[in-house]
Design a protein around this motif. Structure first.
Motif, PDB file in Angstrom:
ATOM      1  N   GLY A   1       0.683  -1.220   0.153  1.00  0.00           N
ATOM      2  CA  GLY A   1       0.151  -0.029   0.026  1.00  0.00           C
ATOM      3  C   GLY A   1       0.734   1.303  -0.052  1.00  0.00           C
ATOM      4  N   LEU A   2       2.127   1.148  -0.031  1.00  0.00           N
ATOM      5  CA  LEU A   2       3.308   2.178   0.053  1.00  0.00           C
ATOM      6  C   LEU A   2       3.656   2.556  -1.344  1.00  0.00           C
ATOM      7  CD1 LEU A   2       5.293   1.252   3.081  1.00  0.00           C
ATOM      8  CD2 LEU A   2       3.656   3.149   3.234  1.00  0.00           C
ATOM      9  N   CYS A   3       3.836   4.133  -1.444  1.00  0.00           N
ATOM     10  CA  CYS A   3       4.234   4.555  -2.731  1.00  0.00           C
ATOM     11  C   CYS A   3       5.910   5.007  -2.317  1.00  0.00           C
ATOM     12  CB  CYS A   3       3.486   5.456  -3.388  1.00  0.00           C
ATOM     13  SG  CYS A   3       1.841   4.896  -3.644  1.00  0.00           S
ATOM     14  N   ILE A   4       7.184   4.272  -2.941  1.00  0.00           N
ATOM     15  CA  ILE A   4       8.250   4.639  -2.303  1.00  0.00           C
ATOM     16  C   ILE A   4       8.937   4.844  -3.722  1.00  0.00           C
ATOM     17  CG2 ILE A   4      10.216   3.602  -1.317  1.00  0.00           C
ATOM     18  CD1 ILE A   4       8.697   1.279   0.072  1.00  0.00           C
ATOM     19  N   GLY A   5       9.574   6.271  -3.677  1.00  0.00           N
ATOM     20  CA  GLY A   5      10.417   6.954  -4.747  1.00  0.00           C
ATOM     21  C   GLY A   5      11.762   6.992  -4.487  1.00  0.00           C
ATOM     22  N   HIS A   6      12.597   6.685  -5.506  1.00  0.00           N
ATOM     23  CA  HIS A   6      13.904   6.948  -5.468  1.00  0.00           C
ATOM     24  C   HIS A   6      14.307   7.729  -6.791  1.00  0.00           C
ATOM     25  CE1 HIS A   6      18.322   6.212  -5.945  1.00  0.00           C
ATOM     26  NE2 HIS A   6      18.343   5.636  -4.902  1.00  0.00           N
ATOM     27  N   LEU A   7      14.846   9.211  -6.433  1.00  0.00           N
ATOM     28  CA  LEU A   7      14.947  10.051  -7.474  1.00  0.00           C
ATOM     29  C   LEU A   7      16.043   9.914  -8.313  1.00  0.00           C
ATOM     30  CD1 LEU A   7      13.994  13.500  -5.483  1.00  0.00           C
ATOM     31  CD2 LEU A   7      12.409  11.722  -6.662  1.00  0.00           C
ATOM     32  N   GLY A   8      17.100   8.756  -7.834  1.00  0.00           N
ATOM     33  CA  GLY A   8      18.274   8.753  -8.703  1.00  0.00           C
ATOM     34  C   GLY A   8      19.259   9.698  -8.736  1.00  0.00           C
ATOM     35  N   HIS A   9      19.766  10.093  -9.923  1.00  0.00           N
ATOM     36  CA  HIS A   9      20.874  11.320 -10.213  1.00  0.00           C
ATOM     37  C   HIS A   9      20.121  12.241 -10.793  1.00  0.00           C
ATOM     38  CE1 HIS A   9      24.834  12.804 -10.337  1.00  0.00           C
ATOM     39  NE2 HIS A   9      25.205  11.927  -9.492  1.00  0.00           N
ATOM     40  N   LEU A  10      19.102  12.707 -10.084  1.00  0.00           N
ATOM     41  CA  LEU A  10      18.284  13.838 -10.408  1.00  0.00           C
ATOM     42  C   LEU A  10      19.112  15.421 -10.703  1.00  0.00           C
ATOM     43  CD1 LEU A  10      15.356  14.548 -11.408  1.00  0.00           C
ATOM     44  CD2 LEU A  10      15.067  15.202  -9.035  1.00  0.00           C
ATOM     45  N   HIS A  11      18.962  15.792 -11.805  1.00  0.00           N
ATOM     46  CA  HIS A  11      19.837  17.010 -12.271  1.00  0.00           C
ATOM     47  C   HIS A  11      19.064  18.019 -12.614  1.00  0.00           C
ATOM     48  CE1 HIS A  11      23.527  14.753 -14.127  1.00  0.00           C
ATOM     49  NE2 HIS A  11      23.394  14.259 -12.955  1.00  0.00           N
ATOM     50  N   PHE A  12      17.696  17.948 -12.929  1.00  0.00           N
ATOM     51  CA  PHE A  12      16.630  19.098 -12.998  1.00  0.00           C
ATOM     52  C   PHE A  12      15.399  19.062 -12.505  1.00  0.00           C
ATOM     53  CE2 PHE A  12      19.229  18.285 -17.061  1.00  0.00           C
ATOM     54  CZ  PHE A  12      20.025  19.290 -17.282  1.00  0.00           C
ATOM     55  N   GLU A  13      14.829  20.292 -12.083  1.00  0.00           N
ATOM     56  CA  GLU A  13      13.590  20.069 -11.284  1.00  0.00           C
ATOM     57  C   GLU A  13      12.709  19.403 -12.125  1.00  0.00           C
ATOM     58  OE1 GLU A  13      12.226  23.459  -8.957  1.00  0.00           O
ATOM     59  OE2 GLU A  13      14.139  24.433  -8.948  1.00  0.00           O
ATOM     60  N   LEU A  14      11.546  18.705 -11.390  1.00  0.00           N
ATOM     61  CA  LEU A  14      10.653  17.891 -12.412  1.00  0.00           C
ATOM     62  C   LEU A  14       9.528  18.881 -12.857  1.00  0.00           C
ATOM     63  CD1 LEU A  14      10.174  14.877  -9.663  1.00  0.00           C
ATOM     64  CD2 LEU A  14      11.684  15.160 -11.861  1.00  0.00           C
ATOM     65  N   ASN A  15       9.072  18.705 -14.058  1.00  0.00           N
ATOM     66  CA  ASN A  15       7.818  19.291 -14.744  1.00  0.00           C
ATOM     67  C   ASN A  15       6.437  18.654 -14.179  1.00  0.00           C
ATOM     68  OD1 ASN A  15       7.323  17.154 -16.298  1.00  0.00           O
ATOM     69  ND2 ASN A  15       8.849  18.154 -17.875  1.00  0.00           N
ATOM     70  N   ASP A  16       5.533  19.368 -14.539  1.00  0.00           N
ATOM     71  CA  ASP A  16       4.154  19.037 -14.182  1.00  0.00           C
ATOM     72  C   ASP A  16       3.815  17.442 -14.585  1.00  0.00           C
ATOM     73  OD1 ASP A  16       3.671  21.257 -12.768  1.00  0.00           O
ATOM     74  OD2 ASP A  16       2.442  22.216 -14.287  1.00  0.00           O
ATOM     75  N   LYS A  17       4.113  17.167 -15.935  1.00  0.00           N
ATOM     76  CA  LYS A  17       3.918  15.977 -16.298  1.00  0.00           C
ATOM     77  C   LYS A  17       4.773  14.732 -15.837  1.00  0.00           C
ATOM     78  CE  LYS A  17       4.355  13.456 -20.772  1.00  0.00           C
ATOM     79  NZ  LYS A  17       5.155  12.092 -20.345  1.00  0.00           N
ATOM     80  N   GLN A  18       5.910  15.311 -15.162  1.00  0.00           N
ATOM     81  CA  GLN A  18       6.624  13.996 -14.284  1.00  0.00           C
ATOM     82  C   GLN A  18       5.922  13.916 -13.058  1.00  0.00           C
ATOM     83  OE1 GLN A  18      10.426  16.218 -15.198  1.00  0.00           O
ATOM     84  NE2 GLN A  18      11.066  14.168 -16.214  1.00  0.00           N
ATOM     85  N   TYR A  19       5.663  15.037 -12.352  1.00  0.00           N
ATOM     86  CA  TYR A  19       4.743  14.987 -11.102  1.00  0.00           C
ATOM     87  C   TYR A  19       3.736  14.095 -11.355  1.00  0.00           C
ATOM     88  CZ  TYR A  19       7.902  18.298  -8.563  1.00  0.00           C
ATOM     89  OH  TYR A  19       9.012  18.975  -8.149  1.00  0.00           O
ATOM     90  N   ALA A  20       2.948  14.292 -12.333  1.00  0.00           N
ATOM     91  CA  ALA A  20       1.735  13.370 -12.584  1.00  0.00           C
ATOM     92  C   ALA A  20       1.825  11.962 -12.773  1.00  0.00           C
ATOM     93  CB  ALA A  20       0.792  14.099 -13.944  1.00  0.00           C
ATOM     94  N   GLU A  21       3.112  11.836 -13.605  1.00  0.00           N
ATOM     95  CA  GLU A  21       3.645  10.339 -13.691  1.00  0.00           C
ATOM     96  C   GLU A  21       3.820   9.678 -12.308  1.00  0.00           C
ATOM     97  OE1 GLU A  21       6.436  10.668 -16.736  1.00  0.00           O
ATOM     98  OE2 GLU A  21       5.038  10.755 -18.357  1.00  0.00           O
ATOM     99  N   ILE A  22       4.641  10.465 -11.636  1.00  0.00           N
ATOM    100  CA  ILE A  22       5.194   9.762 -10.235  1.00  0.00           C
ATOM    101  C   ILE A  22       3.941   9.592  -9.651  1.00  0.00           C
ATOM    102  CG2 ILE A  22       6.239  10.396  -7.945  1.00  0.00           C
ATOM    103  CD1 ILE A  22       8.235  12.225  -9.904  1.00  0.00           C
ATOM    104  N   GLY A  23       3.175  10.512  -9.257  1.00  0.00           N
ATOM    105  CA  GLY A  23       1.907  10.648  -8.627  1.00  0.00           C
ATOM    106  C   GLY A  23       2.427  10.554  -7.038  1.00  0.00           C
ATOM    107  N   ARG A  24       1.459   9.835  -6.210  1.00  0.00           N
ATOM    108  CA  ARG A  24       1.804  10.028  -4.763  1.00  0.00           C
ATOM    109  C   ARG A  24       3.223   9.311  -4.107  1.00  0.00           C
ATOM    110  NH1 ARG A  24      -1.666   6.422  -2.692  1.00  0.00           N
ATOM    111  NH2 ARG A  24      -0.128   5.337  -1.203  1.00  0.00           N
ATOM    112  N   LEU A  25       3.988   9.829  -3.488  1.00  0.00           N
ATOM    113  CA  LEU A  25       5.153   9.257  -2.908  1.00  0.00           C
ATOM    114  C   LEU A  25       5.042   9.439  -1.221  1.00  0.00           C
ATOM    115  CD1 LEU A  25       8.337   9.845  -5.204  1.00  0.00           C
ATOM    116  CD2 LEU A  25       6.905   8.134  -5.004  1.00  0.00           C
TER     117      LEU A  25
END
Length: 280
Positions: A176-200
């Motif tokens: 039931g958990l949503c667990i996210g690992h951002l990896g080697h994130l170089h740029f701030e996320l855009n709205d489309k990426q936030y929507a694809e990620i969903g809840r963390l």
């Protein structure tokens, strides 16, 4: 019953065509539906039916289980699910878990985030990049009680430009958990990426202060995700306090006595907590 009818109808049609149920079971099954993406949150609760298939069936995903997360070093965490699946993130082969993981995920911004010679005993080796330059990796895989998927993001190239879709944010949906690992994130996320990620509910975030993104930019990502539990990683250079200084009274901060934490839906902190595991 309405959800189950198409399955029986499909089997009947296959039988008329000379196919057996055993043949049907070898057909690709419906991928498990993400419960963490924003679009999934708006759907009414329903039980999705599918044919049985190897590792692509609906996960046995109880919502009352505990997930153990251990910081191994750099950007590598070891996630152990209630169903016995083990996952090592941004696996380079340097920071080894206590036993061979079922799954490893990798990113390629630096060699400390991947290896091209993983242990052959690892069943699933998931690259966060595509073999086709510029194309995003596309991962949506059910392993035991875990759904693993990715959201691609760009990285800076070694030449100083931008490499499209060179990084993956991996999302692990378990218990039931949503667990996210951002990896080697170089740029701030855009709205489309936030929507694809969903809840963390839980997010693992690099806090190096510049090799990925500056502390201010990374803090904006964390605030936008609104996760209950924030696990810093990838500290290289600046003290952790430089990252923590970006957050105000809306976030609690605590230092763990060990490198591990156990989390479930029932034990998520009510107020966002930045939890610094031992060894960072």
């Amino acid at each position: 019953m309405m959800l189950r009818f198409p399955i029986f109808a499909a089997i009947s049609l296959l039988a008329l065509a000379g196919w057996s149920v055993a043949d049907a079971q070898q057909m690709p099954s419906r991928p498990q539906v993400s419960q963490c993406q924003a679009i999934a949150q708006s759907l009414p609760k329903a039980a999705f039916a599918s044919f049985s298939g190897s590792d692509q069936t609906l996960a046995n995903n109880p919502v009352d289980g505990d997930v153990k997360i251990t910081f191994l070093g750099h950007a590598t965490f070891f996630i152990e699910t209630p169903g016995g699946v083990s996952i090592a993130t941004d696996f380079s082969g340097v920071f080894l878990p206590p036993y061979t993981p079922t799954v490893v995920t990798m990113n390629k911004a630096h060699p400390s985030h991947y290896t091209l010679t993983p242990d052959p005993a690892i069943k699933y080796v998931l690259h966060g990049w595509s073999d086709t330059p510029g194309e995003p990796a596309k991962i949506h895989l059910t392993v035991g009680d875990a759904l693993i998927r990715n959201v691609a993001s760009d990285i800076r190239s070694w030449s100083g430009g931008v490499e499209a879709n060179g990084n993956s944010i991996f999302i692990f949906e378990v218990a039931g958990l949503c667990i996210g690992h951002l990896g080697h994130l170089h740029f701030e996320l855009n709205d489309k990426q936030y929507a694809e990620i969903g809840r963390l509910d839980v997010v693992m975030v690099p806090v190096d202060g510049g090799l990925t993104m500056g502390a201010d930019s990374m803090s904006r990502v964390v605030k936008r995700l609104r996760s209950s539990l924030i696990l810093p990683m990838h500290r290289w250079g600046p003290p952790i306090q430089q990252f923590l200084a970006m957050f105000g009274p809306d976030f609690d901060v605590a230092y763990a006595p060990t490198a591990s934490t156990t989390v479930s839906l029932k034990t998520l902190p009510r107020k966002p907590l930045i939890y610094v595991l031992k060894g960072l």
